[in-house]
Design an enzyme around this catalytic site. Structure first.
Site, PDB file in Angstrom:
ATOM      1  N   HIS A 138       0.833  -1.205   0.000  1.00 39.23           N
ATOM      2  CA  HIS A 138       0.000   0.000   0.000  1.00 39.23           C
ATOM      3  C   HIS A 138       0.869   1.258   0.000  1.00 39.23           C
ATOM      4  O   HIS A 138       0.689   2.163  -0.832  1.00 39.23           O
ATOM      5  CB  HIS A 138      -0.906  -0.015   1.229  1.00 39.23           C
ATOM      6  CG  HIS A 138      -1.822   1.151   1.337  1.00 39.23           C
ATOM      7  ND1 HIS A 138      -3.182   1.049   1.188  1.00 39.23           N
ATOM      8  CD2 HIS A 138      -1.592   2.475   1.596  1.00 39.23           C
ATOM      9  CE1 HIS A 138      -3.745   2.228   1.337  1.00 39.23           C
ATOM     10  NE2 HIS A 138      -2.785   3.120   1.591  1.00 39.23           N
ATOM     11  N   GLU A 139       1.814   1.311   0.927  1.00 37.09           N
ATOM     12  CA  GLU A 139       2.648   2.503   1.032  1.00 37.09           C
ATOM     13  C   GLU A 139       3.595   2.629  -0.162  1.00 37.09           C
ATOM     14  O   GLU A 139       3.950   3.748  -0.554  1.00 37.09           O
ATOM     15  CB  GLU A 139       3.432   2.476   2.345  1.00 37.09           C
ATOM     16  CG  GLU A 139       2.570   2.366   3.603  1.00 37.09           C
ATOM     17  CD  GLU A 139       1.502   3.439   3.706  1.00 37.09           C
ATOM     18  OE1 GLU A 139       1.681   4.526   3.123  1.00 37.09           O
ATOM     19  OE2 GLU A 139       0.484   3.196   4.383  1.00 37.09           O
ATOM     20  N   HIS A 142       1.876   4.467  -2.868  1.00 34.74           N
ATOM     21  CA  HIS A 142       1.960   5.907  -2.608  1.00 34.74           C
ATOM     22  C   HIS A 142       3.318   6.458  -3.043  1.00 34.74           C
ATOM     23  O   HIS A 142       3.396   7.550  -3.634  1.00 34.74           O
ATOM     24  CB  HIS A 142       1.761   6.192  -1.120  1.00 34.74           C
ATOM     25  CG  HIS A 142       0.347   6.020  -0.650  1.00 34.74           C
ATOM     26  ND1 HIS A 142      -0.743   6.315  -1.428  1.00 34.74           N
ATOM     27  CD2 HIS A 142      -0.139   5.597   0.552  1.00 34.74           C
ATOM     28  CE1 HIS A 142      -1.846   6.075  -0.748  1.00 34.74           C
ATOM     29  NE2 HIS A 142      -1.511   5.635   0.449  1.00 34.74           N
TER      30      HIS A 142
END
Length: 239
Positions: A138-139, A142
């Site tokens: 997820h990160e 980003h």
């Protein structure tokens, strides 16, 4: 009366804890008594939070060590983590063990990304290696978006909504099994999309420039079609 003197109308820490159902102490009996109080509904929300904080403090070193070991394993052997690492490297970035930090967090989140420092993983919130893998992926989405699309993290809610849609969709955290067994979301159709939308709205709502939930939902709806379809750097939704 001075604050340094005892006063009968000031609740003690022990009294406050007892009223919440939480019993302080590290011994095995107290630990299981607290768990029993949680399971039987005898502990308030305040008490549950006190229990979690005490547990996190007690287990901080072990939680961080386990997180670091699993992080290093995933960086070497996880297909999704290795692919995201390579994709970020191709854009001139670098995410590895030196800037993916395992720490004890005091707010109840899984992790976060900062363009200057890297990725924070909340070691005390990680349930298992699969949860850590989803969080890192997820990160990393980003991080990829920051390098590829020049995300305005501070002021642009549309940017925030778009990268959150992509991160929730591509990381695997919204796959059916995760929603079904971990979060009690039992729908058989449109489950993935609803999970992504829900998490994107919550993320936008948490930003200081967002006024309320209605605005968060509006922003997510405005960018939904283009951002949900955008699976870069993958050819399709991987997990």
């Amino acid at each position: 009366m001075s604050d340094s003197q005892p006063s009968s109308d000031k609740p003690s820490v022990t009294a406050t804890a007892a009223e919440s159902g939480f019993q302080p102490g590290d011994d095995t009996f107290t630990h299981w008594r607290n768990i029993f109080n949680i399971l039987t509904g005898k502990m308030s929300d305040e008490g549950k939070e006190q229990f979690r904080v005490a547990r996190d403090l007690r287990n901080e070193a072990a939680d961080c060590k386990r997180c670091e070991d699993q992080r290093d394993f995933l960086l070497q052997y996880s297909p999704v983590i290795r692919y995201m690492s390579d994709s970020i490297r191709q854009l001139g970035g670098d995410l590895s063990s030196h800037n993916i930090y395992c720490r004890r967090c005091t707010n109840r989140k899984a992790g976060g990304f900062d363009p200057e420092y890297g990725i924070l993983v909340c070691a005390n919130e990680m349930k298992d290696q699969g949860h850590l893998e989803d969080t890192m992926a997820h990160e990393m989405v980003h991080a990829y978006d920051h390098l590829r699309f020049k995300v305005n993290w501070a002021d642009n809610l549309r940017h925030a909504a778009c990268t959150e849609i992509r991160a929730s969709s591509l990381s695997g955290e919204c796959r059916w099994a995760r929603e079904f067994f971990r979060r009690g979301q039992w729908k058989l159709t449109q489950q993935h999309q609803e999970c992504v939308r829900r998490r994107a709205v919550l993320s936008v709502l948490a930003r200081p420039t967002c006024q309320d939930k209605a605005q968060a939902e509006t922003v997510v709806n405005e960018v939904w079609d283009s951002c949900f379809r955008d699976t870069r750097p993958f050819d399709e939704i991987y997990r």
